[in-house]
Design an enzyme around this catalytic site. Structure first.
Site, PDB file in Angstrom:
ATOM      1  N   GLY A  93     -65.698 -55.168 -32.775  1.00  0.00           N
ATOM      2  CA  GLY A  93     -66.945 -55.900 -33.003  1.00  0.00           C
ATOM      3  C   GLY A  93     -67.272 -56.058 -34.484  1.00  0.00           C
ATOM      4  N   THR A  94     -67.045 -54.993 -35.252  1.00  0.00           N
ATOM      5  CA  THR A  94     -67.383 -55.044 -36.678  1.00  0.00           C
ATOM      6  C   THR A  94     -66.568 -56.123 -37.385  1.00  0.00           C
ATOM      7  OG1 THR A  94     -67.981 -52.716 -36.689  1.00  0.00           O
ATOM      8  CG2 THR A  94     -67.373 -53.670 -38.812  1.00  0.00           C
ATOM      9  N   ASN A 124     -78.103 -53.139 -28.835  1.00  0.00           N
ATOM     10  CA  ASN A 124     -77.372 -51.924 -28.459  1.00  0.00           C
ATOM     11  C   ASN A 124     -78.283 -50.723 -28.231  1.00  0.00           C
ATOM     12  OD1 ASN A 124     -77.410 -52.704 -31.317  1.00  0.00           O
ATOM     13  ND2 ASN A 124     -76.619 -50.671 -31.715  1.00  0.00           N
ATOM     14  N   GLN A 180     -72.591 -55.991 -26.583  1.00  0.00           N
ATOM     15  CA  GLN A 180     -73.158 -55.157 -25.508  1.00  0.00           C
ATOM     16  C   GLN A 180     -73.344 -55.932 -24.197  1.00  0.00           C
ATOM     17  OE1 GLN A 180     -73.394 -51.983 -25.605  1.00  0.00           O
ATOM     18  NE2 GLN A 180     -73.338 -51.499 -27.795  1.00  0.00           N
ATOM     19  N   HIS A 195     -63.899 -51.564 -26.563  1.00  0.00           N
ATOM     20  CA  HIS A 195     -64.219 -50.199 -26.102  1.00  0.00           C
ATOM     21  C   HIS A 195     -65.590 -50.114 -25.445  1.00  0.00           C
ATOM     22  CE1 HIS A 195     -66.763 -48.586 -29.593  1.00  0.00           C
ATOM     23  NE2 HIS A 195     -66.305 -49.710 -30.114  1.00  0.00           N
ATOM     24  N   CYS A 239     -73.398 -43.889 -35.465  1.00  0.00           N
ATOM     25  CA  CYS A 239     -72.920 -44.414 -36.743  1.00  0.00           C
ATOM     26  C   CYS A 239     -71.900 -43.461 -37.320  1.00  0.00           C
ATOM     27  CB  CYS A 239     -74.062 -44.681 -37.713  1.00  0.00           C
ATOM     28  SG  CYS A 239     -74.802 -43.194 -38.341  1.00  0.00           S
TER      29      CYS A 239
HETATM   30  N1  PLP Z   1     -72.294 -55.105 -32.465  1.00  0.00           N
HETATM   31  C1  PLP Z   1     -72.999 -54.359 -31.608  1.00  0.00           C
HETATM   32  C2  PLP Z   1     -74.220 -54.943 -30.967  1.00  0.00           C
HETATM   33  C3  PLP Z   1     -72.602 -53.059 -31.304  1.00  0.00           C
HETATM   34  O1  PLP Z   1     -73.319 -52.331 -30.446  1.00  0.00           O
HETATM   35  C4  PLP Z   1     -71.446 -52.537 -31.953  1.00  0.00           C
HETATM   36  C5  PLP Z   1     -71.021 -51.143 -31.702  1.00  0.00           C
HETATM   37  O2  PLP Z   1     -71.793 -50.301 -31.306  1.00  0.00           O
HETATM   38  C6  PLP Z   1     -70.729 -53.358 -32.837  1.00  0.00           C
HETATM   39  C7  PLP Z   1     -71.195 -54.641 -33.064  1.00  0.00           C
HETATM   40  C8  PLP Z   1     -69.500 -52.857 -33.544  1.00  0.00           C
HETATM   41  O3  PLP Z   1     -68.405 -52.801 -32.652  1.00  0.00           O
HETATM   42  P1  PLP Z   1     -67.115 -51.920 -33.000  1.00  0.00           P
HETATM   43  O4  PLP Z   1     -67.457 -50.512 -32.709  1.00  0.00           O
HETATM   44  O5  PLP Z   1     -66.052 -52.453 -32.089  1.00  0.00           O
HETATM   45  O6  PLP Z   1     -66.791 -52.177 -34.426  1.00  0.00           O
END
Ligand code: PLP
Length: 379
Positions: A68-69, A148, A176, A198, A322
């Site tokens: 996601g990041t 989230n 999410q 994940h 985090c």
């Molecule tokens: N965006 C949201 C809304 C999330 O809840 C998260 C992770 O908790 C992310 C992005 C980041 O995802 P990742 O852990 O795959 O980098």
């Protein structure tokens, strides 16, 4: 054990694990020209079709990333170089995940003008504020689908209608939402959409960015031009094929189980509201994803409650997970204008299809005792 931290990360589905074990010996690079390479490529192509099937897009619109990041970074930092002169304005919300908010702060330092939409007490964004801030200068609008921490679902359709008159790129962080609520990119005018494996019973380290055909976007990583030259680097093969399987399961089976999850969530919610004094459910007045319950237990520190529950093998979260483990008061609850006591005493229960009613019954026994003990602890 009672694991209720699925918004942080979810257990691997047994079917995905089995599939992975059967394919673990595959090592050829999907970009190699020989037969073994072509076999790997075929498996990646199947995964691309499965992710596209889940999202309602076409396979060529799926770009694999590390999660996601990275997808959020690619969406934002990859689209900005394509902005026409004079379009230097971005709109996002105050309740985004740090992978969006910190990227926006970086963009701000590069000279971009960013509007952070406020949210109401319900957790929903102020759409009048959006209407008043959007203009012909706006290039990108980036909002999450579901929060989230609170599970609040943002009104993507209404936002789309406001954006219609403008020439903007619309990015949605749906990390999410997957497997928790049906979603189809073709039902909305979404240009870019983020997912992370994940969160829906696959491995950490894979994700995807849906890039609608024709969307202006450039690569943020230079190299071997994989993923339509939008994400160079040898694909994270096993993680990606696992995500493909999980995508198929999310579409064909996880969603059918959401009613059961919602019942369990509501059951616990009602129990807490009726049996533990001075509790507030955050986001309860807005539509929420079925698996998330964010509760403030006034008079208790959220992180202390998380630690105490963990000693009883109950795993929940205080706000978002985090990397540093450092606990900052939730920026989401702050943006919702909650009283300080309610911000510091909030914890999140996030369910998955692997939770059972018996676990909720056990938690109903434990939770009031633990909250009572912490409330009566000498300072
Ligand atoms: N965006 C949201 C809304 C999330 O809840 C998260 C992770 O908790 C992310 C992005 C980041 O995802 P990742 O852990 O795959 O980098």
């Amino acid at each position: 054990m009672i694991y209720l931290d699925n918004n942080a990360s979810s257990p691997l589905a047994p079917q995905v694990k089995q599939f992975l074990l059967e394919h673990l010996d595959i090592y050829a690079n999907p970009s190699s020209f020989h037969t073994l390479g072509k076999n790997s490529r075929q498996l990646l192509d199947v995964a691309r079709e499965q992710v596209a099937y889940l999202l309602g897009g076409s396979p060529r619109e799926i770009i694999f990333t590390s999660g996601g990041t990275e997808s959020n970074n690619l969406a934002i930092l990859g689209s900005l170089p394509c902005a026409p002169k004079g379009q230097n304005h971005i709109i996002t919300t105050k309740v985004e995940h740090p992978s969006v908010l910190n990227t926006m702060r970086y963009c701000e330092k590069q000279g971009w003008d960013i509007t952070y939409l406020p949210v109401c007490k319900s957790g929903l964004p102020d759409l009048d504020y959006l209407t008043n801030s959007i203009s012909s200068r706006t290039f990108l609008v980036s909002v999450m689908y579901a929060n989230n921490e609170t599970g609040v679902i943002l009104p993507i359709d209404e936002i789309t209608r406001i954006l219609e008159k403008y020439n903007v790129i619309f990015h949605v962080d749906a990390t999410q939402m997957i497997g928790r609520q049906p979603l189809s990119v073709s039902d909305h005018s979404i240009d870019l959409l983020t997912i992370s494996a994940h969160k829906f019973h696959s491995l950490k380290g894979a994700g995807a960015l849906y890039v609608k055909d024709g969307t202006r976007i450039s690569s943020t990583v230079q190299g071997g031009k994989q993923e339509r030259n939008l994400r160079s680097g040898t694909e994270n093969f096993h993680n990606i094929i696992a995500m493909g399987q999980a995508s198929y399961l999310a579409k064909t089976s996880f969603l059918d189980k959401m009613d059961k999850i919602e019942q369990m969530r509501n059951h616990l919610q009602n129990f807490i509201l009726h049996n533990i004094p001075q509790c507030v459910v955050n986001g309860i007045r807005a539509p929420r994803i079925a698996n998330t319950l964010n509760v403030s237990f006034r008079g208790v520190l959220g992180d202390v409650l998380v630690r105490e529950l963990s000693q009883h093998n109950v795993y929940v979260s205080h706000g978002a997970a985090c990397s540093s483990g450092a606990r900052e008061p939730s920026h989401v609850l702050k943006a919702m204008n909650l009283e300080w006591d309610f911000i510091t005493s909030a914890i999140r229960f996030s369910f998955s299809i692997y939770n059972t009613q018996q676990q909720i019954e056990d938690l109903k026994e434990l939770l009031p005792k633990v909250v009572d003990k912490l409330r009566n602890m000498p300072e």
